[in-house]
Design an enzyme around this catalytic site. Structure first.
Site, PDB file in Angstrom:
ATOM      1  N   LYS A   1       0.934  -1.393  -0.021  1.00  0.00           N
ATOM      2  CA  LYS A   1       0.194   0.021   0.014  1.00  0.00           C
ATOM      3  C   LYS A   1       0.954   1.241  -0.155  1.00  0.00           C
ATOM      4  CE  LYS A   1      -4.334   0.992   0.204  1.00  0.00           C
ATOM      5  NZ  LYS A   1      -5.594   0.284  -0.287  1.00  0.00           N
TER       6      LYS A   1
HETATM    7  P1  NAD Z   1     -13.186   7.562  -3.151  1.00  0.00           P
HETATM    8  O1  NAD Z   1     -12.209   8.562  -2.612  1.00  0.00           O
HETATM    9  O2  NAD Z   1     -13.702   7.338  -4.364  1.00  0.00           O
HETATM   10  O3  NAD Z   1     -14.599   7.791  -2.195  1.00  0.00           O
HETATM   11  C1  NAD Z   1     -14.634   7.931  -0.934  1.00  0.00           C
HETATM   12  C2  NAD Z   1     -16.042   8.447  -0.510  1.00  0.00           C
HETATM   13  O4  NAD Z   1     -16.019   8.537   1.088  1.00  0.00           O
HETATM   14  C3  NAD Z   1     -16.331   9.810  -1.110  1.00  0.00           C
HETATM   15  O5  NAD Z   1     -17.808   9.932  -1.142  1.00  0.00           O
HETATM   16  C4  NAD Z   1     -16.070  10.767   0.188  1.00  0.00           C
HETATM   17  O6  NAD Z   1     -16.846  12.015   0.013  1.00  0.00           O
HETATM   18  C5  NAD Z   1     -16.512   9.953   1.385  1.00  0.00           C
HETATM   19  N1  NAD Z   1     -15.519  10.160   2.478  1.00  0.00           N
HETATM   20  C6  NAD Z   1     -14.493  10.734   2.711  1.00  0.00           C
HETATM   21  N2  NAD Z   1     -14.014  10.746   3.953  1.00  0.00           N
HETATM   22  C7  NAD Z   1     -15.372  10.718   4.552  1.00  0.00           C
HETATM   23  C8  NAD Z   1     -15.786  10.904   6.093  1.00  0.00           C
HETATM   24  N3  NAD Z   1     -14.564  11.401   6.741  1.00  0.00           N
HETATM   25  N4  NAD Z   1     -16.869  10.659   6.443  1.00  0.00           N
HETATM   26  C9  NAD Z   1     -17.599  10.036   5.464  1.00  0.00           C
HETATM   27  N5  NAD Z   1     -17.499   9.919   4.256  1.00  0.00           N
HETATM   28  C10 NAD Z   1     -16.085  10.259   3.692  1.00  0.00           C
HETATM   29  O7  NAD Z   1     -12.654   6.222  -2.339  1.00  0.00           O
HETATM   30  P2  NAD Z   1     -13.046   4.651  -2.839  1.00  0.00           P
HETATM   31  O8  NAD Z   1     -11.963   4.422  -3.667  1.00  0.00           O
HETATM   32  O9  NAD Z   1     -14.278   4.854  -2.869  1.00  0.00           O
HETATM   33  O10 NAD Z   1     -12.746   4.049  -1.468  1.00  0.00           O
HETATM   34  C11 NAD Z   1     -13.336   3.978  -0.503  1.00  0.00           C
HETATM   35  C12 NAD Z   1     -13.111   2.580   0.642  1.00  0.00           C
HETATM   36  O11 NAD Z   1     -12.929   1.575  -0.090  1.00  0.00           O
HETATM   37  C13 NAD Z   1     -11.694   2.698   1.174  1.00  0.00           C
HETATM   38  O12 NAD Z   1     -11.531   2.172   2.371  1.00  0.00           O
HETATM   39  C14 NAD Z   1     -10.856   2.196   0.090  1.00  0.00           C
HETATM   40  O13 NAD Z   1      -9.377   1.710   0.699  1.00  0.00           O
HETATM   41  C15 NAD Z   1     -11.704   0.926  -0.179  1.00  0.00           C
HETATM   42  N6  NAD Z   1     -11.394   0.233  -1.518  1.00  0.00           N
HETATM   43  C16 NAD Z   1     -11.345   1.012  -2.555  1.00  0.00           C
HETATM   44  C17 NAD Z   1     -10.997   0.171  -3.757  1.00  0.00           C
HETATM   45  C18 NAD Z   1     -10.740   1.043  -5.082  1.00  0.00           C
HETATM   46  O14 NAD Z   1     -10.341   0.145  -6.062  1.00  0.00           O
HETATM   47  N7  NAD Z   1     -11.158   2.270  -5.463  1.00  0.00           N
HETATM   48  C19 NAD Z   1     -10.749  -1.056  -3.655  1.00  0.00           C
HETATM   49  C20 NAD Z   1     -11.135  -1.712  -2.579  1.00  0.00           C
HETATM   50  C21 NAD Z   1     -11.276  -0.899  -1.376  1.00  0.00           C
END
Ligand code: NAD
Length: 419
Positions: A111
């Site tokens: 990561k």
């Molecule tokens: P992103 O940045 O696209 O979206 C994050 C979302 O969460 C946004 O809507 C943001 O406004 C909201 N957010 C941020 N801080 C917040 C808070 N304090 N309270 C409430 N909402 C909040 O991120 P993502 O890629 O969708 O990732 C979200 C989660 O999924 C993370 O834990 C990430 O590690 C995990 N994840 C992502 C992927 C990927 O491929 N993008 C894959 C597996 C896991």
């Protein structure tokens, strides 16, 4: 004003190790192997000077943690957020080791992250920061060594810049990152894959738990790459999504949100807040709503010892990484609320990354139906193995998932002569 995210608690890495230790006991691992599997293999911290648009130089801190590479090259996203720190990156790298093993793809866990606020930075500043970061970790990444991808605060554009910066040194190397734009060697279906994979797992679990998908009341925290796809796909399947949120807060429509209208609204407003006909709620109110499925899809530790007793969901689906602390996890267990764990639920992203990497290595393109179908097979296969252990041993989905992946990593580490 958007509140700064609290960092993952200082003991987040230890929290993951707590889950791991339960698996170690279950499969009776010896002490040396336990130590090897808990500790990151390599960690790099870099200082990243960037010329900002107003002319001043800002020095950011970046990290890359390579947790375990027994099963293949390190694989894991790069997070841009003010709360990024070494503990958080370490914890997330460890989760990647167990996730890639659980879905049985040939990667280890890694990561990366940069402590910055991407929402306050211009495109030029983000481009320069990303190039600095890439060249600063260049000596430890590689197509067969460590392959970054997007995570919170980064996206396909970030990956395009990383690929370009790496290519300036090593020549054209699309397989160095995944989650790229399709025109640059990205895979169709990669963007929707974390959300789609989560829904594949949910669908299996809904059937096994004797629940119904049609009309199921769903609450989703986070409307980013993962959460928005979950909302879209569940909406298409006939679920009743009653509440969603982003960093600014949440919205509630008790009768169910009109998903198409929400996407139209979001395109303009860039937030879910203010969606016509909705009530505005806070993120902490959202977590406590009565519903069939609570899907945390934003940040970590949102279900914790402060609110665990107040959770009224029938099932929790961990689309985000580490959204439930171990204490809260125990409370869910006592309350009889099944938790589908992150290393299973959100593995779709890394599975599609594996497809993208494979396509890059062969300079070949798959069609979207193939990506989605292969993704479905892997996600359902992983769910089935976990479910079998849950039923056989009477343990939680999380304990089963960790036990299976730890056993796989330990076996390979032994075969390779690590220990
Ligand atoms: P992103 O940045 O696209 O979206 C994050 C979302 O969460 C946004 O809507 C943001 O406004 C909201 N957010 C941020 N801080 C917040 C808070 N304090 N309270 C409430 N909402 C909040 O991120 P993502 O890629 O969708 O990732 C979200 C989660 O999924 C993370 O834990 C990430 O590690 C995990 N994840 C992502 C992927 C990927 O491929 N993008 C894959 C597996 C896991």
């Amino acid at each position: 004003m958007i509140p700064a995210r609290k960092p993952l608690r200082a003991n987040s890495f230890e929290e993951i190790n707590l889950f791991l230790n339960r698996a170690f006991d279950r499969i009776e691992l010896d002490d040396g192997m336990r130590e090897l599997l808990q500790r990151p293999w390599r960690e790099l911290t870099v200082s990243l000077p960037v010329r900002m648009d107003d002319g001043h130089i800002e020095v950011f801190t970046g990290y890359r943690v390579q947790h375990n590479g027994a099963r293949g090259p390190y694989k894991g996203g790069v997070r841009y957020d003010l709360a990024v720190n070494q503990h958080e990156v370490r914890a997330l790298a460890s989760l990647m080791t167990w996730k890639t093993a659980l879905v049985d793809i040939p990667f280890g866990g890694g990561k990366g992250g940069v402590e910055c606020n991407p929402r306050d930075m211009s495109e030029g500043e983000l481009n320069r920061l990303t190039r600095r970061y890439t060249t600063s970790i260049d000596h430890i990444i590689g197509v067969n060594r460590d392959i970054p991808a997007p995570d919170m605060g980064t996206n396909s554009q970030t990956m395009a810049w990383m690929m370009d910066a790496y290519g300036l040194i090593h020549g054209y190397t699309p397989g160095i990152v995944t989650g790229k734009p399709v025109d640059l060697g990205g895979s169709v279906g990669r963007e929707s894959a974390p959300g789609r994979g989560a829904v594949y797992v949910m669908t299996e679990a809904i059937r096994d738990l004797g629940l119904s998908i049609i009309g199921a009341q769903v609450v989703v925290q986070g409307f980013g790459q993962v959460g928005s796809w979950i909302v879209r796909i569940l909406g298409e399947m006939g679920c009743n999504v009653i509440a969603v949120s982003d960093i600014k807060g949440g919205i509630l429509v008790e009768s169910g949100i009109d998903i198409n209208r929400l996407f139209e609204y979001y395109r303009e407003a860039k937030t879910v807040i203010g969606f016509p006909g909705s009530d505005t709620i806070t993120n902490s109110e959202l977590i406590q709503l009565p519903c069939d499925f609570l899907v945390p899809a934003a940040i970590e530790s949102v279900v914790n010892s402060d609110n665990a007793d107040l959770i009224k969901a029938r099932v929790i689906v961990e689309a985000a990484n580490h959204p439930i602390t171990p204490e809260a996890d125990d409370v869910m267990n006592d309350k009889g609320i099944p938790v589908l764990p992150d290393i299973l639920v959100n593995a779709g992203g890394v599975v599609a990354s594996y497809f993208e990497w494979t396509q890059n290595l062969y300079q070949h393109k798959w069609e979207e139906e193939r990506v989605n179908e292969e993704l479905r097979k892997i996600m359902v296969g992983a769910y089935d193995v976990v479910k079998e252990m849950v039923d056989r041993d009477g343990i939680t989905y999380r304990d089963a998932a960790f036990a299976i992946s730890v056993k796989r990593v330990a076996n390979v580490a032994k075969m390779r002569g690590f220990i």
